[in-house]
Design an enzyme around this catalytic site. Structure first.
Site, PDB file in Angstrom:
ATOM      1  N   GLN A   1       0.828  -1.220   0.000  1.00 29.46           N
ATOM      2  CA  GLN A   1       0.000   0.000   0.000  1.00 29.46           C
ATOM      3  C   GLN A   1       0.856   1.261   0.000  1.00 29.46           C
ATOM      4  O   GLN A   1       0.713   2.134  -0.868  1.00 29.46           O
ATOM      5  CB  GLN A   1      -0.859   0.058   1.262  1.00 29.46           C
ATOM      6  CG  GLN A   1      -1.804  -1.065   1.488  1.00 29.46           C
ATOM      7  CD  GLN A   1      -2.746  -0.714   2.628  1.00 29.46           C
ATOM      8  OE1 GLN A   1      -3.676   0.069   2.466  1.00 29.46           O
ATOM      9  NE2 GLN A   1      -2.511  -1.287   3.797  1.00 29.46           N
TER      10      GLN A   1
ATOM     11  N   ASP B   1      14.905  -8.801  -1.417  1.00 33.33           N
ATOM     12  CA  ASP B   1      14.393  -9.340  -0.148  1.00 33.33           C
ATOM     13  C   ASP B   1      15.213  -8.719   0.982  1.00 33.33           C
ATOM     14  O   ASP B   1      16.433  -8.936   1.049  1.00 33.33           O
ATOM     15  CB  ASP B   1      14.573 -10.877  -0.196  1.00 33.33           C
ATOM     16  CG  ASP B   1      14.065 -11.551   1.069  1.00 33.33           C
ATOM     17  OD1 ASP B   1      13.746 -10.852   2.045  1.00 33.33           O
ATOM     18  OD2 ASP B   1      14.009 -12.802   1.060  1.00 33.33           O
TER      19      ASP B   1
ATOM     20  N   ALA C   1       7.295  -5.266   5.063  1.00 30.47           N
ATOM     21  CA  ALA C   1       6.941  -5.721   6.410  1.00 30.47           C
ATOM     22  C   ALA C   1       6.065  -6.958   6.312  1.00 30.47           C
ATOM     23  O   ALA C   1       5.454  -7.220   5.271  1.00 30.47           O
ATOM     24  CB  ALA C   1       6.186  -4.621   7.159  1.00 30.47           C
TER      25      ALA C   1
ATOM     26  N   TYR D   1       2.627  -9.420  15.921  1.00 32.86           N
ATOM     27  CA  TYR D   1       2.942  -8.370  14.948  1.00 32.86           C
ATOM     28  C   TYR D   1       3.558  -7.159  15.662  1.00 32.86           C
ATOM     29  O   TYR D   1       4.641  -6.680  15.287  1.00 32.86           O
ATOM     30  CB  TYR D   1       1.669  -7.980  14.186  1.00 32.86           C
ATOM     31  CG  TYR D   1       1.791  -6.723  13.352  1.00 32.86           C
ATOM     32  CD1 TYR D   1       2.556  -6.706  12.189  1.00 32.86           C
ATOM     33  CD2 TYR D   1       1.132  -5.548  13.734  1.00 32.86           C
ATOM     34  CE1 TYR D   1       2.668  -5.545  11.433  1.00 32.86           C
ATOM     35  CE2 TYR D   1       1.243  -4.388  12.976  1.00 32.86           C
ATOM     36  CZ  TYR D   1       2.016  -4.392  11.832  1.00 32.86           C
ATOM     37  OH  TYR D   1       2.130  -3.244  11.090  1.00 32.86           O
TER      38      TYR D   1
END
Ligand SMILES: NC(=O)c1ccc[n+]([C@@H]2O[C@H](COP(=O)([O-])OP(=O)(O)OC[C@H]3O[C@@H](n4cnc5c(N)ncnc54)[C@H](OP(=O)(O)O)[C@@H]3O)[C@@H](O)[C@H]2O)c1
Length: 290
Positions: free
Chosen positions: A11, A37, A61, A126
């Site tokens: 996003q 990566d 992330a 997370y």
């Protein structure tokens, strides 16, 4: 200036890509898996040296909050070890880093906006792994800042706004949690903040006055209110029903309150913060053009 945007298909990365042509004094490199990566130190080292990168905006992330509970190792690898890799290489080239973090580093027990000095206490995997990434930045000697943000959405990728619209067009009613409060953030606004900080003369402030910053849109809202506004702006008739977090099946604990205090970023970088409803409207218009 040569700016590398990692995780560039997500996003935030996609929004930065859209804005980049307005910052034409810089050269941009947009990379994501599998071509770059952040967990692969050798690959990162080679790329940053070959392209003589000066700054990285790390949008890469592990962001699936639910799956992170089961895939702790992957979340930790990307959200913490990947950040350490970036710092290791940037230290060698004297480069800068903007690392993005999250309101989920807080436990949500506070009842007024969290500032950068408030104690963290992540309640899920997370948030814990993102906090580990923050600490890597805070403890490094690299010219870097961490911008914590919340409830990110965009016309790109998967997010609450797009899920609500997709379900709202199929269903007559939807139950949405009403006892978690925070502030939505249009990724396009955050993209502009990252680029303004890097590309303005302010960039020398980057390592002064602490490395942590908070940025979201303005206002306070529950997911229920957010969903109602999404439906209203798009003219979707679906009825939104309030439910409590405890009645929503999830393996993840989420903070009940995670509003961020933006005073520091506004003052240090002279940033204007848009009201959440105005930014949401802009995103709904962008979505309607897709
Ligand atoms: N989304 C939110 O509500 C939210 C809220 C607060 C803070 N944030 C933070 O904001 C930042 C941007 O979030 P976002 O919503 O833009 O994320 P996103 O849409 O999930 O994008 C992340 C991108 O990173 C890529 N990626 C994953 N592992 C990678 C690796 N090892 N190396 C390189 N790229 C990798 C992903 O690829 P794959 O899709 O192939 O995995 C994806 O394209 C993140 O730091 C996130 O933690 C997000």
């Amino acid at each position: 200036m040569k700016i590398l945007v990692t995780g560039s298909n997500g996003q935030l990365g996609s929004e930065i890509k859209d804005l980049a042509n307005k910052y034409n004094e810089s050269d941009f490199f947009f990379r994501d898996l599998p071509n770059l990566d952040i967990c692969d130190l050798d690959q990162l080292n080679k790329f940053i040296h070959t392209h003589m990168i000066d700054c990285v905006i790390n949008c890469a992330a592990y962001t699936d909050v639910e799956k992170a509970e089961l895939n702790t190792e992957s979340a930790e690898n990307i959200n913490s070890n990947g950040v350490l890799n970036l710092l290791k290489v940037l230290k060698k080239v004297n480069g800068k880093l903007i690392q993005i973090s999250t309101d989920y580093v807080f436990d949500g027990k506070q009842t007024h906006p969290y500032n950068e000095l408030d104690p963290v206490n992540p309640i899920g995997v997370y948030g814990k792994t993102k906090r580990e990434g923050e600490l890597k930045v805070i403890n490094s000697e690299v010219d870097a800042i961490v911008i914590r943000t919340s409830w990110l959405y965009s016309s790109y990728g998967e997010n609450f706004v797009k899920t609500m619209l997709r379900l709202g067009l199929k269903k007559k009613e939807l139950s949405v949690v009403s006892d978690q409060q925070g502030t939505p953030t249009y990724a396009k606004d955050l993209a502009k903040v990252c680029l303004d900080i890097l590309c303005s003369e302010n960039q020398k402030i980057i390592s002064e006055n602490g490395k942590l910053y908070h940025y979201s849109n303005d206002g306070v809202v529950s997911w229920f209110e957010f969903a109602n506004e999404i439906m209203k702006l798009r003219g979707v008739k679906c009825k939104i029903l309030p439910i409590l977090s405890r009645d929503y099946p999830s393996i993840t604990k989420r903070p009940h309150y995670s509003v961020l205090d933006k005073t520091k970023i506004k003052e240090d970088f002279n940033i204007r913060v848009a009201y959440w409803k105005d930014s949401l409207k802009e995103c709904i218009i962008a979505l309607s053009k897709n």
